[in-house]
Write a protein that holds these residues in place. Structure first.
Motif, PDB file in Angstrom:
ATOM      1  N   LYS A 200       2.727  -9.811   3.714  1.00 11.95           N
ATOM      2  CA  LYS A 200       1.612  -8.864   3.887  1.00 11.95           C
ATOM      3  C   LYS A 200       2.105  -7.475   3.526  1.00 11.95           C
ATOM      4  O   LYS A 200       3.312  -7.220   3.492  1.00 11.95           O
ATOM      5  CB  LYS A 200       1.084  -8.875   5.323  1.00 11.95           C
ATOM      6  CG  LYS A 200       0.185 -10.051   5.655  1.00 11.95           C
ATOM      7  CD  LYS A 200      -0.465  -9.866   7.022  1.00 11.95           C
ATOM      8  CE  LYS A 200      -1.478 -10.969   7.285  1.00 11.95           C
ATOM      9  NZ  LYS A 200      -2.148 -10.777   8.606  1.00 11.95           N
ATOM     10  N   THR A 228       2.028  -9.296  -3.168  1.00 12.48           N
ATOM     11  CA  THR A 228       1.686  -9.505  -1.760  1.00 12.48           C
ATOM     12  C   THR A 228       0.850 -10.770  -1.645  1.00 12.48           C
ATOM     13  O   THR A 228      -0.106 -10.970  -2.401  1.00 12.48           O
ATOM     14  CB  THR A 228       0.908  -8.299  -1.200  1.00 12.48           C
ATOM     15  OG1 THR A 228       1.693  -7.118  -1.400  1.00 12.48           O
ATOM     16  CG2 THR A 228       0.630  -8.467   0.290  1.00 12.48           C
ATOM     17  N   TYR A 230      -0.777 -12.249   1.314  1.00 12.44           N
ATOM     18  CA  TYR A 230      -1.997 -12.223   2.136  1.00 12.44           C
ATOM     19  C   TYR A 230      -2.521 -10.804   2.288  1.00 12.44           C
ATOM     20  O   TYR A 230      -1.736  -9.852   2.399  1.00 12.44           O
ATOM     21  CB  TYR A 230      -1.721 -12.792   3.530  1.00 12.44           C
ATOM     22  CG  TYR A 230      -1.312 -14.245   3.538  1.00 12.44           C
ATOM     23  CD1 TYR A 230      -2.250 -15.260   3.347  1.00 12.44           C
ATOM     24  CD2 TYR A 230       0.025 -14.614   3.737  1.00 12.44           C
ATOM     25  CE1 TYR A 230      -1.882 -16.592   3.349  1.00 12.44           C
ATOM     26  CE2 TYR A 230       0.403 -15.946   3.748  1.00 12.44           C
ATOM     27  CZ  TYR A 230      -0.550 -16.932   3.551  1.00 12.44           C
ATOM     28  OH  TYR A 230      -0.181 -18.247   3.553  1.00 12.44           O
ATOM     29  N   GLN A 232      -5.075  -8.085   4.577  1.00 12.86           N
ATOM     30  CA  GLN A 232      -5.081  -7.772   6.007  1.00 12.86           C
ATOM     31  C   GLN A 232      -5.955  -8.717   6.821  1.00 12.86           C
ATOM     32  O   GLN A 232      -5.847  -8.781   8.047  1.00 12.86           O
ATOM     33  CB  GLN A 232      -5.521  -6.315   6.219  1.00 12.86           C
ATOM     34  CG  GLN A 232      -4.539  -5.290   5.670  1.00 12.86           C
ATOM     35  CD  GLN A 232      -3.119  -5.490   6.165  1.00 12.86           C
ATOM     36  OE1 GLN A 232      -2.881  -5.667   7.362  1.00 12.86           O
ATOM     37  NE2 GLN A 232      -2.152  -5.504   5.253  1.00 12.86           N
TER      38      GLN A 232
END
Length: 247
Positions: A200, A228, A230, A232
């Motif tokens: 994340k 990245t 995933y 939020q």
């Protein structure tokens, strides 16, 4: 294609590849998809590609979407090698992908030194230390810990296989990056590109993708934009969705 008990067929929709998997043994996960996406294999029809620590053949199969070159998947565990071979047949890729059910240390009995254009490897991430907690499932333990092969052996074998200017594409844990920086020069490999992978945005990187070139330049490492996994909300980011499901 007849499946053994506990086996299932999973699909990487982005490349329309089917892979035989089983929860009883090590299955491919996102790191295999990341490595295959990062790799830039030889596109020569007569090129030679070797995928070390191939598991059930996922990376080798995914690479077929990027190249017509011959691909050899090397896997020490017979059950996984058998699954890989049947996945090759399932995808009708027998003319491009072959499976060697051997220890990587024996690969030079089958493939000549200095003859390969591209090597890929999704290796065991963890050193085999006395205090290491290992999975009681031997298939998983061998896939995750350096029981059958260690990082230096992987680097040495990869370099031995590669032609001059041949490329190694590797995924590892960031905490082992410094170890690789020490090993590569020893075996005539030079880092060319690096990409960090973050679970994340606010988390530390948990994977690193590396391209190294045999007898390549020792200056000018490129650090690519971070990736990245995933967002939020806990859903895959758009680049990961495209790797898994296509655009």
């Amino acid at each position: 294609m007849e499946l053994n008990p506990s086996e299932r067929i999973d699909m990487l929709y982005a490349s329309n590849i089917k892979v035989i998997q089983s929860p009883e043994v090590f299955s491919f996960s996102l790191d295999a998809v990341l490595l295959a996406n990062f790799a830039r294999p030889s596109r020569k029809t007569k090129g030679k590609i070797v995928d070390l620590c191939a598991g059930n053949g996922a990376v080798a199969l995914f690479l077929t979407d990027k190249t017509p070159a011959a691909i050899t998947a090397v896997e020490i565990q017979p059950r996984l090698a058998d699954m890989a071979q049947r996945s090759v047949q399932l995808n009708h890729l027998e003319g491009q992908v072959s499976v060697l059910p051997i220890a990587a240390q024996k690969v030079f009995d089958y493939i000549s030194k200095d003859s390969v254009d591209t090597v890929t490897c999704n290796p065991p991430y963890f050193a085999d230390l006395p205090q290491s907690r290992k999975n009681p499932n031997q298939y998983l333990a061998i896939a995750r810990h350096e029981i059958a092969i260690n990082l230096e052996e992987i680097v040495a074998i990869s370099s031995g296989l590669l032609k001059t200017k041949g490329k190694l594409f590797l995924i590892q844990r960031p905490e082992r990056f410094s170890e690789l920086l020490e090993l590569f020069p020893k075996y005539h490999l030079a880092v060319n590109e690096v990409r960090l992978v973050y679970p994340k945005a606010a988390k530390a990187a948990n994977m690193v993708l590396i391209e190294a070139i045999k007898y390549g330049s020792k200056t000018g490492i490129k650090f690519l934009p971070p990736l990245t996994v995933y967002d939020q909300t806990g859903k895959y980011t758009q680049p990961i969705k495209e790797m898994l499901y296509g655009k």
